[in-house]
Structure formats: C-alpha cells, structure tokens
Motif scaffolding. Structure first.
Motif, short mmCIF file in Angstrom:
data_model
loop_
_atom_site.label_atom_id
_atom_site.label_comp_id
_atom_site.label_asym_id
_atom_site.label_seq_id
_atom_site.Cartn_x
_atom_site.Cartn_y
_atom_site.Cartn_z
N SER A 1 1.18 3.64 -3.30
CA SER A 1 0.74 5.05 -3.29
C SER A 1 1.86 5.96 -3.79
O SER A 1 1.59 6.95 -4.48
N ALA B 1 0.84 -1.21 0.00
CA ALA B 1 0.00 0.00 0.00
C ALA B 1 0.88 1.26 0.00
O ALA B 1 0.60 2.21 -0.73
N GLY C 1 -4.27 2.67 -8.01
CA GLY C 1 -4.14 3.20 -6.66
C GLY C 1 -5.23 2.69 -5.73
O GLY C 1 -4.96 2.33 -4.59
N ALA C 2 -6.45 2.63 -6.24
CA ALA C 2 -7.56 2.11 -5.42
C ALA C 2 -7.33 0.63 -5.10
O ALA C 2 -7.58 0.18 -3.98
N LEU D 1 -4.54 0.25 -2.44
CA LEU D 1 -4.96 0.62 -1.09
C LEU D 1 -5.95 -0.37 -0.49
O LEU D 1 -6.20 -0.34 0.71
N THR D 2 -6.50 -1.23 -1.33
CA THR D 2 -7.39 -2.29 -0.85
C THR D 2 -6.53 -3.44 -0.35
O THR D 2 -5.69 -3.94 -1.09
N ASP E 1 -3.49 -6.30 -5.02
CA ASP E 1 -2.15 -5.71 -5.13
C ASP E 1 -1.48 -6.13 -6.43
O ASP E 1 -0.83 -5.31 -7.09
#
Length: 159
Positions: free
Chosen positions: A42, A38, A80-81, A84-85, A91
C-alpha cells in the motif's frame, strides 16, 4: 471463459501456497509475511500512484498522448488490489506490477494487441466565427410603467 478460470485457479493456487509455506515456516510467520506485503504494497502503490498522476497531468499539459500514464495508473491500481488480497501468488503479481520495467513491457504487449481507431486531443476545427468581446447581442421588451411587478427587482433591472 478466461475470467471464470481465473476465479477458480487463483484461489486454488493461493490455498496450495498457504499450505506449503505455512507447513515450512509456520502459521505465525506466514500471516506476518502476508500482513507485511499488504502494508509495504500500500505504501508503494501510494507513492507510485502519485508519481503516475503527475506524469498524467504533465502529458495533458504538454498535449502528449496520455495512454501510457493512464495504463500505468490502472496497473498500479490493480497491483494495489492484488497486494491487499491475502496470498502469495497475488502478492507476487501485485509486486511485479509495481516494477516500472514490467509495467512498460505489459503496456507494450497490450498496445501491440489493441487497435486504436482514432485518437484526438484538443480542438478539432478552429471556430470559423470569433465573437467580438465588445458586443452583447440580446432582445428586450418594454414593460409598461403602470404594470406592477410580481417580484422584487434584481440587480440587473432599473428601479
């Protein structure tokens, strides 16, 4: 229907991967890997997003087709979403969308399946009547001097 299947399948895949990976390397390492992807994701999304924004601005200034930079920006945002999950599957998909070659292949695949009706940039027809810079057209009305104004005069009126 496909969206419903995705909302069911993705969490199931993530749960299975968490159980498998967590059982193999342990809970602490599993959580650390998820946290690190994550953070790294980012950072990569930010850098690549800034680069794509620059490409988009360049395509506008050079009057080129902005479709590919827009699609790349959307894929980077989606990556990106996904990053972050929490999860290994999301990933992996998110990181793969940050690879320019994979984004290019996804764009070409989508472009081959989408039919664009029209695409225009800039002004369609030149103006037939160019107004003269020196002439201001307007209407006026004489105000009798004996009439009292209802408000203070603006800078455009005579005192």
């Amino acid at each position: 229907m496909w969206l419903l299947l995705a909302f069911i399948a993705v969490p199931m895949i993530e749960i299975a991967l968490f159980i498998q990976v967590g059982g193999y390397i342990g809970l602490g390492w599993t959580l650390l890997i998820v946290l690190m992807t994550a953070i790294a994701g980012s950072y990569l999304v930010r850098n690549q997003g800034i680069r794509e924004l620059s490409n988009l601005q360049r395509s506008f200034s050079e009057l080129k087709d902005p479709t590919e930079p827009l699609a790349n920006g959307a894929m980077i945002l989606f990556a990106g979403a996904l990053l972050l999950t929490p999860g290994f599957f999301t990933d992996a998909v998110g990181l793969s969308l940050l690879v320019p070659g994979i984004r290019r292949a996804a764009f070409l695949w989508a472009r081959s399946r989408i039919r664009v009706q029209t695409f225009t940039m800039g002004q369609q027809h030149p103006q037939s009547h160019q107004p003269d810079d020196q002439v201001i057209d307007g209407d006026f009305q004489e105000v009798p001097h004996d009439k009292k104004p209802t408000h203070r005069p603006s800078g455009w009126t005579q005192h």
